[in-house]
Write a protein that holds these residues in place. Structure first.
Motif, PDB file in Angstrom:
ATOM      1  N   VAL A 160      19.244  -4.136 -74.264  1.00 19.23           N
ATOM      2  CA  VAL A 160      20.407  -3.292 -74.004  1.00 19.23           C
ATOM      3  C   VAL A 160      21.674  -3.912 -74.583  1.00 19.23           C
ATOM      4  O   VAL A 160      22.548  -3.220 -75.117  1.00 19.23           O
ATOM      5  CB  VAL A 160      20.563  -3.053 -72.482  1.00 19.23           C
ATOM      6  N   TYR A 161      21.759  -5.239 -74.497  1.00 14.43           N
ATOM      7  CA  TYR A 161      22.911  -5.987 -75.018  1.00 14.43           C
ATOM      8  C   TYR A 161      22.384  -7.357 -75.441  1.00 14.43           C
ATOM      9  O   TYR A 161      21.571  -7.952 -74.720  1.00 14.43           O
ATOM     10  CB  TYR A 161      23.979  -6.127 -73.931  1.00 14.43           C
ATOM     11  N   PRO A 162      22.796  -7.866 -76.592  1.00  6.05           N
ATOM     12  CA  PRO A 162      22.185  -9.092 -77.125  1.00  6.05           C
ATOM     13  C   PRO A 162      22.145 -10.255 -76.138  1.00  6.05           C
ATOM     14  O   PRO A 162      21.128 -10.965 -76.064  1.00  6.05           O
ATOM     15  CB  PRO A 162      23.068  -9.411 -78.344  1.00  6.05           C
ATOM     16  N   ALA A 163      23.192 -10.455 -75.362  1.00  6.43           N
ATOM     17  CA  ALA A 163      23.234 -11.601 -74.448  1.00  6.43           C
ATOM     18  C   ALA A 163      22.231 -11.492 -73.313  1.00  6.43           C
ATOM     19  O   ALA A 163      21.858 -12.508 -72.711  1.00  6.43           O
ATOM     20  CB  ALA A 163      24.650 -11.760 -73.874  1.00  6.43           C
ATOM     21  N   PHE A 164      21.765 -10.266 -73.018  1.00  6.47           N
ATOM     22  CA  PHE A 164      20.857 -10.096 -71.884  1.00  6.47           C
ATOM     23  C   PHE A 164      19.519 -10.795 -72.113  1.00  6.47           C
ATOM     24  O   PHE A 164      18.835 -11.161 -71.153  1.00  6.47           O
ATOM     25  CB  PHE A 164      20.612  -8.613 -71.598  1.00  6.47           C
ATOM     26  N   ALA A 165      19.129 -10.962 -73.350  1.00  4.82           N
ATOM     27  CA  ALA A 165      17.857 -11.623 -73.647  1.00  4.82           C
ATOM     28  C   ALA A 165      17.828 -13.058 -73.147  1.00  4.82           C
ATOM     29  O   ALA A 165      16.752 -13.623 -72.924  1.00  4.82           O
ATOM     30  CB  ALA A 165      17.591 -11.590 -75.143  1.00  4.82           C
ATOM     31  N   GLN A 166      19.004 -13.653 -72.947  1.00  2.75           N
ATOM     32  CA  GLN A 166      19.068 -15.049 -72.521  1.00  2.75           C
ATOM     33  C   GLN A 166      18.706 -15.253 -71.054  1.00  2.75           C
ATOM     34  O   GLN A 166      18.408 -16.373 -70.641  1.00  2.75           O
ATOM     35  CB  GLN A 166      20.475 -15.609 -72.794  1.00  2.75           C
ATOM     36  N   PHE A 167      18.718 -14.190 -70.272  1.00  5.82           N
ATOM     37  CA  PHE A 167      18.398 -14.358 -68.843  1.00  5.82           C
ATOM     38  C   PHE A 167      17.426 -13.279 -68.348  1.00  5.82           C
ATOM     39  O   PHE A 167      17.434 -12.912 -67.187  1.00  5.82           O
ATOM     40  CB  PHE A 167      19.680 -14.352 -67.985  1.00  5.82           C
ATOM     41  N   SER A 168      16.566 -12.818 -69.262  1.00  7.65           N
ATOM     42  CA  SER A 168      15.652 -11.725 -68.927  1.00  7.65           C
ATOM     43  C   SER A 168      14.188 -12.137 -69.017  1.00  7.65           C
ATOM     44  O   SER A 168      13.806 -12.921 -69.894  1.00  7.65           O
ATOM     45  CB  SER A 168      15.858 -10.545 -69.881  1.00  7.65           C
ATOM     46  N   MET A 169      13.393 -11.545 -68.142  1.00  6.43           N
ATOM     47  CA  MET A 169      11.942 -11.584 -68.231  1.00  6.43           C
ATOM     48  C   MET A 169      11.459 -10.137 -68.149  1.00  6.43           C
ATOM     49  O   MET A 169      11.786  -9.438 -67.177  1.00  6.43           O
ATOM     50  CB  MET A 169      11.349 -12.421 -67.094  1.00  6.43           C
ATOM     51  N   ILE A 170      10.714  -9.699 -69.149  1.00  9.46           N
ATOM     52  CA  ILE A 170      10.296  -8.300 -69.227  1.00  9.46           C
ATOM     53  C   ILE A 170       8.791  -8.210 -69.027  1.00  9.46           C
ATOM     54  O   ILE A 170       8.012  -8.769 -69.799  1.00  9.46           O
ATOM     55  CB  ILE A 170      10.669  -7.682 -70.589  1.00  9.46           C
ATOM     56  N   ALA A 171       8.376  -7.498 -68.001  1.00  8.20           N
ATOM     57  CA  ALA A 171       6.957  -7.366 -67.676  1.00  8.20           C
ATOM     58  C   ALA A 171       6.465  -5.967 -68.046  1.00  8.20           C
ATOM     59  O   ALA A 171       7.078  -4.960 -67.683  1.00  8.20           O
ATOM     60  CB  ALA A 171       6.722  -7.614 -66.195  1.00  8.20           C
ATOM     61  N   THR A 172       5.359  -5.913 -68.797  1.00  6.03           N
ATOM     62  CA  THR A 172       4.697  -4.650 -69.126  1.00  6.03           C
ATOM     63  C   THR A 172       3.197  -4.836 -68.945  1.00  6.03           C
ATOM     64  O   THR A 172       2.723  -5.936 -68.675  1.00  6.03           O
ATOM     65  CB  THR A 172       4.991  -4.209 -70.577  1.00  6.03           C
ATOM     66  N   SER A 173       2.462  -3.765 -69.134  1.00  5.97           N
ATOM     67  CA  SER A 173       1.009  -3.856 -68.992  1.00  5.97           C
ATOM     68  C   SER A 173       0.363  -2.580 -69.507  1.00  5.97           C
ATOM     69  O   SER A 173       0.956  -1.497 -69.407  1.00  5.97           O
ATOM     70  CB  SER A 173       0.623  -4.062 -67.522  1.00  5.97           C
ATOM     71  N   PRO A 174      -0.846  -2.680 -70.029  1.00  2.00           N
ATOM     72  CA  PRO A 174      -1.600  -1.463 -70.359  1.00  2.00           C
ATOM     73  C   PRO A 174      -2.254  -0.831 -69.131  1.00  2.00           C
ATOM     74  O   PRO A 174      -2.877   0.218 -69.231  1.00  2.00           O
ATOM     75  CB  PRO A 174      -2.666  -1.969 -71.336  1.00  2.00           C
ATOM     76  N   SER A 175      -2.107  -1.440 -67.979  1.00  7.38           N
ATOM     77  CA  SER A 175      -2.880  -1.027 -66.803  1.00  7.38           C
ATOM     78  C   SER A 175      -2.537   0.373 -66.326  1.00  7.38           C
ATOM     79  O   SER A 175      -3.429   1.151 -65.972  1.00  7.38           O
ATOM     80  CB  SER A 175      -2.703  -2.040 -65.674  1.00  7.38           C
ATOM     81  N   LYS A 176      -1.249   0.734 -66.271  1.00  6.16           N
ATOM     82  CA  LYS A 176      -0.880   2.083 -65.832  1.00  6.16           C
ATOM     83  C   LYS A 176      -1.186   3.098 -66.926  1.00  6.16           C
ATOM     84  O   LYS A 176      -1.748   4.164 -66.665  1.00  6.16           O
ATOM     85  CB  LYS A 176       0.606   2.129 -65.475  1.00  6.16           C
ATOM     86  N   THR A 177      -0.802   2.765 -68.151  1.00  4.38           N
ATOM     87  CA  THR A 177      -0.943   3.707 -69.248  1.00  4.38           C
ATOM     88  C   THR A 177      -2.396   4.073 -69.501  1.00  4.38           C
ATOM     89  O   THR A 177      -2.730   5.246 -69.738  1.00  4.38           O
ATOM     90  CB  THR A 177      -0.338   3.125 -70.533  1.00  4.38           C
ATOM     91  N   PHE A 178      -3.278   3.087 -69.436  1.00  8.40           N
ATOM     92  CA  PHE A 178      -4.675   3.315 -69.814  1.00  8.40           C
ATOM     93  C   PHE A 178      -5.645   3.155 -68.639  1.00  8.40           C
ATOM     94  O   PHE A 178      -6.856   3.091 -68.844  1.00  8.40           O
ATOM     95  CB  PHE A 178      -5.056   2.367 -70.951  1.00  8.40           C
TER      96      PHE A 178
END
Length: 291
Positions: A117-135
């Motif tokens: 969303v904003y370049p600086a946010f990557a410095q304090f972010s952890m992004i969780a995803t998964s194929p579990s819901k989609t598939f």
């Protein structure tokens, strides 16, 4: 930065929210702070930014658990909403764990990865995803965690390794690769089917169960329904759902006290199953109102 167990005490969520958020915080001996989401005049849930920042400051919060798209409310946060949240977290040095597991199911608006969303946010972010819901492969226990900032990633890895978990199962890895590589046709078909289920349920409630208020999801395959007009206490509503309608729904109360007298439906099922559930609910509501 992600603080170690001995330091990190206060963690933030926005209730009503996916109940394991609360469970994992409390089960690890931490304190949960909630900046509850608020309904506007149209019933749409919104963020109270003043409350959000005040709770962070007053409780010295250092970790915020973001649910995006939101479960169970189905909100798809706009870039502006995420930008405002992120700037508050950046200002007060709050690490953001963003659960984006439902990102493949967006019906209105656009999903924005928090770290982008904003370049600086990557410095304090952890992004969780998964194929579990989609598939629909949750049983294979495979997920993804993206931590752009190297020091934060190394710190997380140390804590993760100390927990005793180290290896994914081979079947999960193969299934994830197969889903991401060859699953597009199925994915597009299931999205169309789920859209149909959401529209079908909305029309059913509008025409046959007007006592209930459905919050049509902007994302996810979860539907949040308000039962408050039935006038039942939380305990009576649970008894009504289970023993009168004979349904197994997710009680809104498990998502936080602000969820009392609401229920979460999972519409990722065959249309026949959804129809049968709604007919059972209609019969039970009619019997209740007639009595």
């Amino acid at each position: 930065m992600l603080h170690t167990a001995g330091v990190l005490k206060m963690q933030m969520a926005q209730q009503p929210v996916y109940y394991p958020f609360s469970e994992v915080v409390l089960d690890n001996g931490r304190r949960l702070v909630s900046s509850d989401l608020q309904q506007d005049a149209d019933g749409r849930y919104q963020i109270d930014y003043a409350d959000f920042e005040a709770k962070i400051v007053d409780n010295q919060v250092k970790l915020f658990l973001l649910c995006s798209p939101h479960n169970p409310l189905g909100r798809v946060w706009s870039r502006e909403e995420l930008l405002t949240l992120g700037r508050i977290c950046q200002k007060h040095h709050v690490t953001v764990f963003s659960d984006e597991i439902h990102a493949d199911f967006v019906w209105q608006g656009e999903h924005h990865v928090f770290a982008e969303v904003y370049p600086a946010f990557a410095q304090f972010s952890m992004i969780a995803t998964s194929p579990s819901k989609t598939f629909n492969i949750a049983g294979l226990q495979v997920s993804n965690l993206f931590i752009p900032e190297e020091a934060l990633r190394k710190q997380f890895r140390r804590i993760y390794n100390a927990s005793g978990r180290s290896q994914l199962n081979a079947a999960g890895i193969v299934a994830a690769e197969a889903a991401y590589t060859h699953g597009e046709v199925w994915y597009n078909a299931v999205k169309d089917y789920l859209c149909g289920n959401i529209a079908y349920m909305a029309e059913f409630l509008r025409t046959r169960l007007p006592q209930l208020t459905m919050h049509a999801p902007e994302g996810t395959y979860l539907v949040w329904v308000d039962f408050r007009r039935l006038g039942l206490s939380p305990d009576a509503l649970e008894d009504f759902i289970l023993h009168k309608a004979k349904l197994w729904l997710d009680s809104g109360a498990i998502f936080g006290t602000v969820g009392q007298n609401l229920q979460r439906f999972n519409i990722a099922c065959p249309r026949a199953t959804l129809t049968q559930a709604l007919i059972q609910l209609e019969t039970a509501v009619n019997e209740l109102t007639q009595s």
